[in-house]
Enzyme design. Structure first.
Site, short mmCIF file in Angstrom:
data_model
loop_
_atom_site.label_atom_id
_atom_site.label_comp_id
_atom_site.label_asym_id
_atom_site.label_seq_id
_atom_site.Cartn_x
_atom_site.Cartn_y
_atom_site.Cartn_z
N ASP A 182 0.90 -1.15 0.00
CA ASP A 182 0.00 0.00 0.00
C ASP A 182 0.93 1.20 0.00
O ASP A 182 1.60 1.46 1.01
CB ASP A 182 -0.88 0.01 1.25
CG ASP A 182 -1.87 1.17 1.22
OD1 ASP A 182 -1.46 2.29 0.85
OD2 ASP A 182 -3.05 0.96 1.55
N HIS A 183 1.02 1.92 -1.12
CA HIS A 183 2.08 2.92 -1.21
C HIS A 183 1.92 4.06 -0.20
O HIS A 183 2.87 4.75 0.11
CB HIS A 183 2.25 3.43 -2.65
CG HIS A 183 1.23 4.44 -3.09
ND1 HIS A 183 -0.03 4.09 -3.48
CD2 HIS A 183 1.29 5.79 -3.20
CE1 HIS A 183 -0.70 5.18 -3.81
NE2 HIS A 183 0.08 6.23 -3.65
N GLU A 221 -8.18 14.67 -4.37
CA GLU A 221 -7.41 14.63 -5.62
C GLU A 221 -8.03 15.57 -6.64
O GLU A 221 -9.26 15.66 -6.72
CB GLU A 221 -7.41 13.22 -6.20
CG GLU A 221 -6.72 12.20 -5.33
CD GLU A 221 -6.54 10.89 -6.08
OE1 GLU A 221 -5.49 10.73 -6.71
OE2 GLU A 221 -7.47 10.07 -6.07
N HIS A 245 -5.88 2.91 1.33
CA HIS A 245 -5.13 4.08 1.80
C HIS A 245 -5.79 4.78 3.00
O HIS A 245 -5.13 5.07 4.00
CB HIS A 245 -4.94 5.10 0.68
CG HIS A 245 -4.40 4.51 -0.59
ND1 HIS A 245 -3.48 3.49 -0.60
CD2 HIS A 245 -4.66 4.78 -1.89
CE1 HIS A 245 -3.19 3.17 -1.87
NE2 HIS A 245 -3.90 3.93 -2.66
C1 BG6 Z 1 -3.91 4.82 -6.14
C2 BG6 Z 1 -5.29 4.91 -6.73
O1 BG6 Z 1 -3.79 3.70 -5.32
O2 BG6 Z 1 -3.62 6.00 -5.39
C3 BG6 Z 1 -5.43 6.17 -7.58
O3 BG6 Z 1 -5.56 3.77 -7.51
C4 BG6 Z 1 -5.02 7.39 -6.80
O4 BG6 Z 1 -6.75 6.31 -8.06
C5 BG6 Z 1 -3.66 7.20 -6.15
O5 BG6 Z 1 -4.99 8.48 -7.70
C6 BG6 Z 1 -3.34 8.35 -5.22
O6 BG6 Z 1 -2.02 8.25 -4.78
P1 BG6 Z 1 -1.19 9.55 -4.39
O7 BG6 Z 1 0.10 9.02 -3.88
O8 BG6 Z 1 -1.06 10.38 -5.64
O9 BG6 Z 1 -2.00 10.28 -3.35
#
Ligand code: BG6
Length: 485
Positions: A182-183, A221, A245
């Site tokens: 989960d990044h 976003e 997330h």
């Molecule tokens: C991803 C989603 O896991 O996370 C995307 O699939 C989303 O839809 C993205 O835009 C958001 O990541 P970050 O790091 O740009 O907040």
């Protein structure tokens, strides 16, 4: 959690989907950056595996191009050192013969006594073939040395499919070998939540129902669904952002201190919070869809998929009884910002002027883009007998650590996975508990009886209806942290 330094056993990283987008945008640049910082385990080799026919040289040129595009500080000499460690084998991962070729290439690169990390940078429909292929070829057997597997989201699309996916993984791997990415957990500021809470004395004593009035987690976003409309229409914001997330951030805020601190206790505590979270009531959910979503190519003309959601969660435990957690996230909004607000209760008496109610103290953790922490408190307005005004005490990463850039989340996660540290990866019970919470919300959103999501204008703050979640309890959404420059 993971350590720095290039020490670490030699081993091989095998990237499934080595000619794909994730490898180009994230894995290649992260490997380069780790190497440039001297953090990549010494003698680590990388073996790309994908269908495209390439030899080692072509793979190196392919990745060099990607790294130049996505890593701003590209240095040819540094790249050349890394490039010598990159290799490639072509194969169709749905065919058993490909795993024999992979095994032979691996045997040439290492003696089998070194750790191997298999990174599935491929679409979920290939997970099963990859896991079974590795298992059948004896490549998952970790008796001699670690054989770990990195899996990208989505981890299923509901509780049942997540369980099935876990069963598939267990055909060849055991849970401790599986690293689910989960990044958000790799973001420096998300990790700092643990340090803020548990490496300081002043926050933890007030981090509970006695002092906290409510908690707000916003992941906003500006982008719309763009070219991912087909995928997104099947997923929606609840699967795409909340199950992973937002709930990860939520558990980091709400969990008890893990003791002793290690990957098992940390994840145990996160699971406990999810299990103590009450099922979400229908009236605690607001869903939205931005105007124009239905026109995107790949979206069903009458799609009810939410591109925005706001949820009110309640944790039934000693620490949080009665404290609402408001979570919201959406696409095509007016800001790109991830913020956590801890809003404290107001002081018990109004000493300074009978009519003035002091503003609540708010601790704001800005996960992105202006990474830092703000504390809002009241100060006396100078030269006024008894008037107060809210002021901010601020920490910005950029000001306090001007010489250290924030690494990409993948850099940290890749290094941790190579070192076998699973602290920042989701365990199967975390995933399943998160689905247990989100599944009923998704089901309600898909139920024709529950009405369509509220339409909101792109570039707005989301549907007005979301105001009712905190509003009906006399609260408001607090502003998200936007960049100060
Ligand atoms: C991803 C989603 O896991 O996370 C995307 O699939 C989303 O839809 C993205 O835009 C958001 O990541 P970050 O790091 O740009 O907040």
């Amino acid at each position: 959690m993971g350590s720095d330094g290039s020490a670490g056993p030699a081993g091989t990283l095998v990237i499934f989907g080595a000619s794909g987008d994730l490898t180009r945008r994230k894995l290649g640049p992260s490997l380069y950056s780790l190497h440039a910082k001297g953090r990549l385990p010494r003698d680590l080799r990388v073996l790309g595996f994908a269908r495209s026919e390439m030899d080692d040289g072509e793979f190196r040129s392919y990745l060099a191009e990607a790294v130049q595009e996505f890593a701003p500080d590209f240095d040819q000499a540094t790249w050349d050192e890394l490039a010598g460690r990159l290799h490639y084998v072509a194969g169709d991962m749905t065919e058993s013969g490909a795993y024999e070729a992979l095994g032979r290439r691996l045997a040439e690169l290492d003696d089998g006594a070194a750790p191997r990390l298999y990174y599935l940078a491929v679409a979920p429909r290939f997970f099963e073939a990859a896991v079974r292929g590795l298992g059948a070829a004896g490549l998952a057997d970790d008796q001699e040395a670690p054989r770990n597997l990195v899996v990208e989201k989505p981890f299923g699309r509901d509780l049942d499919s997540a369980r099935r996916l876990n069963e598939i993984l267990y055909c060849a791997f055991r849970e401790p070998q599986v690293f689910r990415i989960d990044h958000y957990l790799g973001k420096e500021t998300a990790q700092n939540l643990l340090y803020l809470r548990f490496a300081n004395t002043i926050f933890e004593p007030v981090w509970n129902r006695n002092y906290v009035d409510n908690v707000q987690i916003t992941v906003a976003e500006t982008v719309d669904v763009g070219r991912r409309a087909g995928y997104y229409d099947q997923a929606g914001v609840l699967r795409d952002m909340f199950q992973n997330h937002l709930l990860q951030l939520f558990t980091l805020v709400a969990m008890e201190p893990p003791a002793p601190f290690n990957q098992t206790t940390l994840r145990d505590e996160k699971v406990k919070v999810l299990s103590a979270t009450r099922p979400v009531a229908r009236e605690d959910v607001v869903l939205g869809q931005y105007e124009g979503f239905l026109d995107a190519e790949g979206v069903a003309p009458d799609s009810r998929t939410p591109t925005y959601a706001a949820l009110r969660l309640q944790v039934d435990n000693w620490r949080w009884e009665g404290v609402p957690f408001y979570l919201r996230s959406g696409k095509a909004l007016d800001a790109k910002a991830t913020t956590i607000h801890i809003e404290f209760k107001r002081p018990p008496s109004r000493l300074f002027g009978a009519f003035q109610s002091p503003a609540p103290n708010i601790l704001s953790i800005c996960i992105q883009p202006d990474e830092g922490v703000h504390m809002r408190f009241d100060a006396k307005v100078p030269d006024e007998p008894s008037r107060t005004a809210p002021v901010d005490m601020e920490f910005h990463y950029g000001d306090s650590f001007p010489c250290v850039g924030l690494p990409d989340a993948y850099e940290r996660l890749l290094l941790d996975a190579l070192q076998g540290d699973a602290s920042l990866f989701a365990r199967s019970d975390e995933i399943e508990n998160a689905w247990r919470l989100i599944d009923p919300v998704v089901a309600a959103s898909e139920d024709p009886a529950s009405g369509r999501p509220a339409v909101y204008e792109p570039g707005s703050a989301g549907p007005r209806e979301a105001e009712r979640l905190p509003g009906r309890e006399g609260r408001v959404w607090r502003e998200v942290c936007v960049s100060h420059d």
